[in-house]
Design an enzyme around this catalytic site. Structure first.
Site, PDB file in Angstrom:
ATOM      1  N   HIS A 258       0.924  -1.152   0.142  1.00  0.00           N
ATOM      2  CA  HIS A 258      -0.095  -0.070  -0.057  1.00  0.00           C
ATOM      3  C   HIS A 258       0.924   1.256   0.082  1.00  0.00           C
ATOM      4  O   HIS A 258       1.842   1.193   0.563  1.00  0.00           O
ATOM      5  CB  HIS A 258      -0.858   0.116   1.182  1.00  0.00           C
ATOM      6  CG  HIS A 258      -1.842   0.844   0.935  1.00  0.00           C
ATOM      7  ND1 HIS A 258      -2.023   2.297   1.535  1.00  0.00           N
ATOM      8  CD2 HIS A 258      -3.291   0.614   0.571  1.00  0.00           C
ATOM      9  CE1 HIS A 258      -3.328   2.567   1.022  1.00  0.00           C
ATOM     10  NE2 HIS A 258      -4.037   1.941   0.642  1.00  0.00           N
ATOM     11  N   ASP A 315      -7.933  -5.259  -0.603  1.00  0.00           N
ATOM     12  CA  ASP A 315      -8.360  -6.173  -1.507  1.00  0.00           C
ATOM     13  C   ASP A 315      -8.277  -7.756  -1.260  1.00  0.00           C
ATOM     14  O   ASP A 315      -8.756  -8.489  -1.955  1.00  0.00           O
ATOM     15  CB  ASP A 315      -7.806  -5.806  -2.972  1.00  0.00           C
ATOM     16  CG  ASP A 315      -8.514  -4.230  -3.131  1.00  0.00           C
ATOM     17  OD1 ASP A 315      -9.622  -4.140  -3.242  1.00  0.00           O
ATOM     18  OD2 ASP A 315      -7.555  -3.470  -3.472  1.00  0.00           O
TER      19      ASP A 315
HETATM   20  C1  LIG Z   1      -0.428  -0.591  -3.496  1.00  0.00           C
HETATM   21  C2  LIG Z   1       0.716  -0.368  -4.688  1.00  0.00           C
HETATM   22  C3  LIG Z   1       0.147   0.285  -6.184  1.00  0.00           C
HETATM   23  C4  LIG Z   1       1.551   0.755  -4.030  1.00  0.00           C
HETATM   24  O1  LIG Z   1       2.439   0.964  -4.935  1.00  0.00           O
HETATM   25  P1  LIG Z   1       3.447   2.015  -4.660  1.00  0.00           P
HETATM   26  O2  LIG Z   1       3.354   2.776  -3.028  1.00  0.00           O
HETATM   27  O3  LIG Z   1       3.985   2.929  -5.690  1.00  0.00           O
HETATM   28  O4  LIG Z   1       4.997   0.964  -4.068  1.00  0.00           O
HETATM   29  P2  LIG Z   1       5.955   0.521  -5.289  1.00  0.00           P
HETATM   30  O5  LIG Z   1       5.266   0.182  -6.721  1.00  0.00           O
HETATM   31  O6  LIG Z   1       7.082   1.872  -5.321  1.00  0.00           O
HETATM   32  O7  LIG Z   1       6.759  -0.632  -4.507  1.00  0.00           O
HETATM   33  C5  LIG Z   1       7.720  -0.544  -3.499  1.00  0.00           C
HETATM   34  C6  LIG Z   1       8.422  -1.903  -3.541  1.00  0.00           C
HETATM   35  O8  LIG Z   1       7.699  -2.978  -2.953  1.00  0.00           O
HETATM   36  C7  LIG Z   1       7.383  -3.877  -3.958  1.00  0.00           C
HETATM   37  N1  LIG Z   1       6.032  -4.402  -4.228  1.00  0.00           N
HETATM   38  C8  LIG Z   1       4.988  -3.385  -4.003  1.00  0.00           C
HETATM   39  N2  LIG Z   1       3.813  -4.093  -3.925  1.00  0.00           N
HETATM   40  C9  LIG Z   1       4.201  -5.561  -4.134  1.00  0.00           C
HETATM   41  C10 LIG Z   1       3.406  -6.434  -4.136  1.00  0.00           C
HETATM   42  N3  LIG Z   1       2.016  -6.499  -4.337  1.00  0.00           N
HETATM   43  N4  LIG Z   1       4.110  -7.691  -4.794  1.00  0.00           N
HETATM   44  C11 LIG Z   1       5.578  -7.643  -4.630  1.00  0.00           C
HETATM   45  N5  LIG Z   1       6.082  -6.453  -4.473  1.00  0.00           N
HETATM   46  C12 LIG Z   1       5.664  -5.521  -4.476  1.00  0.00           C
HETATM   47  C13 LIG Z   1       7.784  -3.149  -5.347  1.00  0.00           C
HETATM   48  O9  LIG Z   1       8.334  -4.141  -6.514  1.00  0.00           O
HETATM   49  C14 LIG Z   1       8.732  -2.068  -5.031  1.00  0.00           C
HETATM   50  O10 LIG Z   1       9.988  -2.731  -4.929  1.00  0.00           O
HETATM   51  P3  LIG Z   1      11.315  -2.326  -5.320  1.00  0.00           P
HETATM   52  O11 LIG Z   1      11.604  -1.183  -4.368  1.00  0.00           O
HETATM   53  O12 LIG Z   1      12.365  -3.342  -5.116  1.00  0.00           O
HETATM   54  O13 LIG Z   1      11.454  -1.714  -6.699  1.00  0.00           O
HETATM   55  C15 LIG Z   1       1.495  -1.733  -4.826  1.00  0.00           C
HETATM   56  O14 LIG Z   1       1.866  -2.117  -3.524  1.00  0.00           O
HETATM   57  C16 LIG Z   1       0.806  -2.656  -5.620  1.00  0.00           C
HETATM   58  O15 LIG Z   1       0.927  -2.908  -6.994  1.00  0.00           O
HETATM   59  N6  LIG Z   1       0.198  -3.805  -5.060  1.00  0.00           N
HETATM   60  C17 LIG Z   1      -0.500  -4.841  -5.671  1.00  0.00           C
HETATM   61  C18 LIG Z   1      -1.831  -4.357  -6.181  1.00  0.00           C
HETATM   62  C19 LIG Z   1      -2.844  -3.860  -5.110  1.00  0.00           C
HETATM   63  O16 LIG Z   1      -3.243  -5.028  -4.126  1.00  0.00           O
HETATM   64  N7  LIG Z   1      -3.290  -2.891  -5.179  1.00  0.00           N
HETATM   65  C20 LIG Z   1      -4.615  -2.651  -4.178  1.00  0.00           C
HETATM   66  C21 LIG Z   1      -4.126  -1.281  -3.237  1.00  0.00           C
HETATM   67  S1  LIG Z   1      -5.155  -1.172  -1.931  1.00  0.00           S
END
Ligand SMILES: CC(C)(COP(=O)(O)OP(=O)(O)OC[C@H]1O[C@@H](n2cnc3c(N)ncnc32)[C@H](O)[C@@H]1OP(=O)(O)O)[C@@H](O)C(=O)NCCC(=O)NCCS
Length: 372
Positions: A258, A315
């Site tokens: 998140h 979710d």
């Molecule tokens: C929610 C979300 C979009 C937040 O994104 P964000 O704040 O931009 O976080 P980032 O994309 O910068 O991720 C930070 C790190 O954690 C990792 N990460 C984040 N969510 C992850 C996940 N669900 N599975 C595996 N790795 C994940 C990223 O690969 C990144 O790693 P890195 O630093 O080695 O590149 C992200 O956690 C995600 O894509 N989750 C899955 C989708 C989801 O469940 N969405 C519903 C949100 S309520």
């Protein structure tokens, strides 16, 4: 101009008194009330709280629920439009077009006064479940069912979906699902809603922007993806292998992580409890055990070995609850929208009340060609 926060991470874009998140301690409040304390209330009361800022007293709640129940029906034209949707149109897309269609028939469409916005907001909150349930039945070759005049919001939705009243536990889970989905500060879809309103566009257009944003798999669409993942994993024993294969392919585990919470999402805790409760009641714990095994594998492989602060988000266990409620994955995001519409309406009203157009800047990194 130089200090770019990609994805607007940690940027404070505006003030709100609708909800508060403490991402370190895992706290979520609607209008100052902890989400745990709101979970026993009817959705209508929470909706009133979000929109009006205070919990309703008994008379106010009765009047508000009465207004919502009076607006539940959708006209035959809207149902006809859904029948005409090409085969395979997803529920979120049908809902988005239905909102657009409804706007043409709304007598207050171009009136953006507070009174008109409250009337339009009530219509949207009341009609979302009816649209989604009608579309579900149409896509299953069944006739839509008219809303029940007196059932609560969640129970009425399940009644319109199935044609029979749900059990007490199912009704409670549905009500709570809509409450937990109702509001979450400046998430991507709510931001879209506020950007649209900030141009003094109307509520229906803003809600369409919200639906379009909620749909994506990094936002509300993650719930659908989690349901598909549970089905693909199929048994708790396969969870570890599945998570390892996602990591090897550089893919994300949906339902984890998140932008704001760096600890357990407080909504996920409640959903986990509910998922266990309905699994036990059904005497079939398979979906719950698959989810728990995925959570354990993520904890081991990504949190402990790679140091990433990944916990289940809203979710993850909601998808498990939906499996037990027999909600098809393709409808998961539209159920999220049924809950979230109250938050969007509240944000529209807050934005109109103290508006300034939302218009950030971008740093230009393209070429400059010399003028001729
Ligand atoms: C929610 C979300 C979009 C937040 O994104 P964000 O704040 O931009 O976080 P980032 O994309 O910068 O991720 C930070 C790190 O954690 C990792 N990460 C984040 N969510 C992850 C996940 N669900 N599975 C595996 N790795 C994940 C990223 O690969 C990144 O790693 P890195 O630093 O080695 O590149 C992200 O956690 C995600 O894509 N989750 C899955 C989708 C989801 O469940 N969405 C519903 C949100 S309520």
């Amino acid at each position: 101009m130089e200090d770019i926060k990609k994805g607007l991470e940690s940027v404070i874009a505006l003030e709100t008194s609708i909800s508060y998140i403490d991402g370190i301690n895992g706290i979520l409040e609607y209008r100052g009330y902890n989400i745990n304390d709101l979970s026993e209330m009817p959705y209508d009361a929470v909706s009133y709280l979000l929109i009006h800022g205070e919990l309703p007293d008994e008379d106010e709640l009765e009047a508000f629920s009465g207004q919502l129940r009076a607006e539940r029906e959708i006209d035959e034209d809207t149902i006809e439009f859904m029948r005409m949707c090409p085969y395979g149109v997803e529920a979120m897309d049908a809902l988005r077009t239905a909102v657009s269609y409804l706007s043409h028939h709304d007598p207050d469409m171009s009136d953006c006064s507070l009174d008109a916005n409250l009337r339009k907001g009530i219509r949207l909150i009341a009609k979302f479940p009816t649209i989604v349930a009608a579309y579900y039945r149409i896509t299953n070759g069944q006739e839509p069912i008219a809303p029940h005049p007196s059932l609560p919001h969640g129970a009425n939705f399940l009644y319109m979906l199935r044609g029979e009243e749900p059990s007490e536990l199912e009704a409670r889970l549905m009500e709570l699902d809509f409450i937990l989905s109702a509001e979450h500060e400046l998430n991507a879809s709510t931001f879209s809603v506020r950007v649209a309103v900030s141009t003094l566009s109307d509520i229906h257009s803003a809600v369409i922007a919200g639906l379009s944003t909620l749909k994506g798999p990094l936002h509300g669409g993650a719930r659908l993806a989690v349901m598909r993942m549970l089905e693909e994993v199929g048994s708790p024993e396969r969870a570890e292998e599945y998570v390892l294969s996602l990591i090897a392919e550089g893919q994300r585990v949906m339902g984890f992580g998140h932008r704001v919470y760096k600890t357990y999402d407080p909504r996920a805790r409640i959903y986990k409890r509910l998922a266990r409760e309905i699994a036990d009641e059904r005497g079939d714990t398979r979906w719950f055990r698959i989810a728990e095994s995925i959570e354990e594998a993520v904890q081991r492989e990504l949190v402990e070995k790679q140091g990433k602060p990944l916990c289940p988000n809203v979710d993850f266990y909601s998808a498990v609850v939906y499996k037990y409620l027999h909600i098809p994955p393709e409808f998961a995001t539209s159920l999220f929208a049924i809950g979230r519409i109250s938050g969007w309406v509240a944000h529209c009203i807050e934005q109109y009340a103290d508006n300034r157009v939302i218009r950030p800047r971008a740093k230009y990194v393209g070429k400059h060609h010399p003028s001729r």
